[in-house]
Design a protein around this motif. Structure first.
Motif, PDB file in Angstrom:
ATOM      1  N   ALA A  34       0.868  -1.647  -0.051  1.00  0.00           N
ATOM      2  CA  ALA A  34       0.236  -0.111   0.167  1.00  0.00           C
ATOM      3  C   ALA A  34       0.372   1.035   0.271  1.00  0.00           C
ATOM      4  N   GLY A  35       0.554   1.797  -0.892  1.00  0.00           N
ATOM      5  CA  GLY A  35       1.631   3.606  -1.273  1.00  0.00           C
ATOM      6  C   GLY A  35       2.740   3.041  -1.170  1.00  0.00           C
ATOM      7  N   PHE A  36       3.206   1.954  -1.812  1.00  0.00           N
ATOM      8  CA  PHE A  36       5.398   1.556  -1.879  1.00  0.00           C
ATOM      9  C   PHE A  36       5.688   1.745  -1.037  1.00  0.00           C
ATOM     10  N   THR A  37       4.645   1.460   0.687  1.00  0.00           N
ATOM     11  CA  THR A  37       5.469   1.505   1.470  1.00  0.00           C
ATOM     12  C   THR A  37       6.380   1.101   2.212  1.00  0.00           C
ATOM     13  N   GLN A  38       6.581  -0.489   1.447  1.00  0.00           N
ATOM     14  CA  GLN A  38       7.063  -1.791   1.698  1.00  0.00           C
ATOM     15  C   GLN A  38       8.048  -1.703   3.278  1.00  0.00           C
ATOM     16  N   GLY A  39       6.360  -1.638   4.503  1.00  0.00           N
ATOM     17  CA  GLY A  39       6.805  -1.259   5.452  1.00  0.00           C
ATOM     18  C   GLY A  39       7.319  -3.365   5.978  1.00  0.00           C
ATOM     19  N   TRP A  40       7.669  -4.156   5.347  1.00  0.00           N
ATOM     20  CA  TRP A  40       8.709  -5.035   5.706  1.00  0.00           C
ATOM     21  C   TRP A  40       9.454  -5.167   5.634  1.00  0.00           C
ATOM     22  N   SER A  41      10.054  -6.527   6.772  1.00  0.00           N
ATOM     23  CA  SER A  41      11.228  -6.934   7.099  1.00  0.00           C
ATOM     24  C   SER A  41      11.393  -8.139   6.902  1.00  0.00           C
ATOM     25  N   PHE A  42      12.639  -9.119   7.253  1.00  0.00           N
ATOM     26  CA  PHE A  42      12.401 -10.246   6.804  1.00  0.00           C
ATOM     27  C   PHE A  42      13.570 -11.272   7.835  1.00  0.00           C
ATOM     28  N   LEU A  43      13.404 -11.329   8.913  1.00  0.00           N
ATOM     29  CA  LEU A  43      14.573 -11.913   9.751  1.00  0.00           C
ATOM     30  C   LEU A  43      14.690 -13.145   8.831  1.00  0.00           C
ATOM     31  N   VAL A  44      16.041 -13.714   8.764  1.00  0.00           N
ATOM     32  CA  VAL A  44      16.566 -15.039   8.078  1.00  0.00           C
ATOM     33  C   VAL A  44      17.092 -15.599   8.858  1.00  0.00           C
ATOM     34  N   LEU A  45      17.031 -16.721   9.296  1.00  0.00           N
ATOM     35  CA  LEU A  45      18.131 -17.904   9.878  1.00  0.00           C
ATOM     36  C   LEU A  45      18.346 -19.221   9.197  1.00  0.00           C
ATOM     37  N   GLU A  46      19.321 -19.341   9.397  1.00  0.00           N
ATOM     38  CA  GLU A  46      19.963 -20.301   9.160  1.00  0.00           C
ATOM     39  C   GLU A  46      20.885 -21.078   9.225  1.00  0.00           C
ATOM     40  N   THR A  47      21.759 -20.399  10.090  1.00  0.00           N
ATOM     41  CA  THR A  47      22.743 -21.523  11.006  1.00  0.00           C
ATOM     42  C   THR A  47      22.045 -22.229  11.874  1.00  0.00           C
ATOM     43  N   ARG A  93       3.539   6.559   6.627  1.00  0.00           N
ATOM     44  CA  ARG A  93       3.219   7.509   4.178  1.00  0.00           C
ATOM     45  C   ARG A  93       1.994   7.692   4.583  1.00  0.00           C
ATOM     46  N   TYR A  94       0.834   7.350   5.335  1.00  0.00           N
ATOM     47  CA  TYR A  94       0.358   7.590   4.843  1.00  0.00           C
ATOM     48  C   TYR A  94       0.195   8.816   4.923  1.00  0.00           C
ATOM     49  N   ALA A  95       0.995   9.802   6.246  1.00  0.00           N
ATOM     50  CA  ALA A  95       0.794  11.041   6.132  1.00  0.00           C
ATOM     51  C   ALA A  95       1.470  12.410   5.052  1.00  0.00           C
ATOM     52  N   GLU A  96       2.084  12.054   4.512  1.00  0.00           N
ATOM     53  CA  GLU A  96       3.264  12.020   2.896  1.00  0.00           C
ATOM     54  C   GLU A  96       1.630  12.913   2.445  1.00  0.00           C
ATOM     55  N   PRO A  97       2.179  13.931   1.920  1.00  0.00           N
ATOM     56  CA  PRO A  97       0.893  14.565   1.543  1.00  0.00           C
ATOM     57  C   PRO A  97       0.295  14.415  -0.153  1.00  0.00           C
ATOM     58  N   ASP A  98       1.298  13.176   0.088  1.00  0.00           N
ATOM     59  CA  ASP A  98       0.908  12.240  -1.582  1.00  0.00           C
ATOM     60  C   ASP A  98      -0.536  11.470  -1.250  1.00  0.00           C
ATOM     61  N   LYS A  99      -0.640  10.975  -0.280  1.00  0.00           N
ATOM     62  CA  LYS A  99      -1.866  10.374   0.279  1.00  0.00           C
ATOM     63  C   LYS A  99      -2.794  10.508   1.518  1.00  0.00           C
ATOM     64  N   ALA A 100      -2.986  12.267   1.140  1.00  0.00           N
ATOM     65  CA  ALA A 100      -4.273  13.326   2.240  1.00  0.00           C
ATOM     66  C   ALA A 100      -5.395  12.451   1.911  1.00  0.00           C
ATOM     67  N   GLY A 101      -5.205  12.681   0.381  1.00  0.00           N
ATOM     68  CA  GLY A 101      -6.429  11.834  -0.265  1.00  0.00           C
ATOM     69  C   GLY A 101      -7.698  10.468   0.554  1.00  0.00           C
ATOM     70  N   ALA A 102      -6.635   9.903   1.235  1.00  0.00           N
ATOM     71  CA  ALA A 102      -6.348   8.994   1.598  1.00  0.00           C
ATOM     72  C   ALA A 102      -7.622   8.790   3.161  1.00  0.00           C
ATOM     73  N   HIS A 103      -7.049   9.615   3.849  1.00  0.00           N
ATOM     74  CA  HIS A 103      -7.355   9.965   4.688  1.00  0.00           C
ATOM     75  C   HIS A 103      -6.938   8.794   6.054  1.00  0.00           C
ATOM     76  N   LEU A 104      -5.850   8.899   6.444  1.00  0.00           N
ATOM     77  CA  LEU A 104      -5.442   7.503   6.731  1.00  0.00           C
ATOM     78  C   LEU A 104      -4.845   8.736   7.615  1.00  0.00           C
ATOM     79  N   GLY A 105      -3.242   8.748   7.747  1.00  0.00           N
ATOM     80  CA  GLY A 105      -2.496   8.786   8.406  1.00  0.00           C
ATOM     81  C   GLY A 105      -2.551   8.041  10.076  1.00  0.00           C
ATOM     82  N   HIS A 106      -2.135   8.632  10.801  1.00  0.00           N
ATOM     83  CA  HIS A 106      -1.666   8.786  12.042  1.00  0.00           C
ATOM     84  C   HIS A 106      -2.612   8.206  12.835  1.00  0.00           C
ATOM     85  N   ASP A 107      -4.200   8.298  13.047  1.00  0.00           N
ATOM     86  CA  ASP A 107      -5.337   8.518  12.822  1.00  0.00           C
ATOM     87  C   ASP A 107      -5.790   6.457  12.848  1.00  0.00           C
ATOM     88  N   GLU A 108      -4.973   6.105  13.997  1.00  0.00           N
ATOM     89  CA  GLU A 108      -5.239   3.868  13.443  1.00  0.00           C
ATOM     90  C   GLU A 108      -6.836   3.870  13.391  1.00  0.00           C
TER      91      GLU A 108
END
Ligand SMILES: Cc1cc2nc3c(=O)[nH]c(=O)nc-3n(C[C@H](O)[C@H](O)[C@H](O)COP(=O)(O)O)c2cc1C
Length: 203
Positions: A34-47, A93-108
């Protein structure tokens, strides 16, 4: 390809080729976000040491189901990926100007669904499907609530990162398939029950 994917819960101890691990992770980040936020991380366990630590902190101490076969088969997986979501990344990300129209932002309370876990779920499915491509097996499973603080502490994961689940990947151990999943106990719902064309039909 889609229809060949099944959760595989039992693996041989054969290691993965590093190029296969790169492919699994490289495809994960090709998922939509969403919004190309890419709010993901991957913990990789191999040993072996990292994987042991993971099972030590992630296994429930008790369960109302017999998890013996499930755990024995899964524990041999040479790769564990813990895909995690950052809610804060999406709220910012949704508090950034280009996402103002989505009316999401910091209010969960304005968020209709948690996009952060939606996106990590999509990335996770790409890992599962890439495993099929590579003739590997994989299983996505949940990380229990009570296990989360120990998981964060063991691997130094900041609180902002919330595991959506866990993916074990390895070479399928076909003869000793280990624990069958829920599809062995309940049928796939017919399409007519879940698809509603034009208007809602049925229950
Ligand atoms: C959010 C989520 C959590 C899951 N948790 C577990 C789990 O804790 N243990 C497990 O063996 N399988 C788990 N599964 C796998 C499901 O049981 C499996 O996808 C479902 O039964 C359908 O089987 P299939 O994926 O092999 O087609 C989980 C799947 C999802 C999407």
């Amino acid at each position: 390809m889609v229809r060949r994917r099944r959760m595989v819960r039992s693996f041989t101890d054969e290691p993965l080729d590093p190029a296969q691990v790169d492919r699994l992770l490289g495809n994960a980040v090709r998922g939509p976000s969403a919004g190309f936020t890419q709010g993901w991380s991957f913990l990789v366990l191999e040993t072996p040491a990292d994987r042991e630590l993971f099972w030590a902190v992630a296994s429930p101490a008790s369960s109302d189901r017999d998890l013996t076969a499930w755990k024995a088969g899964l524990r041999r997986a040479p790769l564990i990926v813990v895909p995690m979501a950052s809610k804060a990344a999406y709220l910012d990300r949704y508090a950034e100007p280009d996402k103002a129209g989505a009316h999401l932002g910091h209010d969960e309370s304005r968020w209709p669904v948690p996009y952060w876990h939606v996106d990590v779920g999509m990335a996770s499915l790409l890992i599962l499907q890439t495993a099929v491509d590579l003739s590997l097996g994989a299983c996505f499973f949940g990380l229990g609530g009570p296990q989360r603080p120990a998981f964060h502490a063991a691997f130094g994961v900041p609180d902002a990162w919330d595991p959506t689940g866990v993916i074990a990947v390895g070479h399928p151990d076909e003869p000793g398939r280990g624990a069958a999943g829920s599809p062995a106990r309940r049928p796939r719902k017919p399409l007519a029950e879940v698809v509603h064309r034009g208007r809602w039909t049925g229950q």
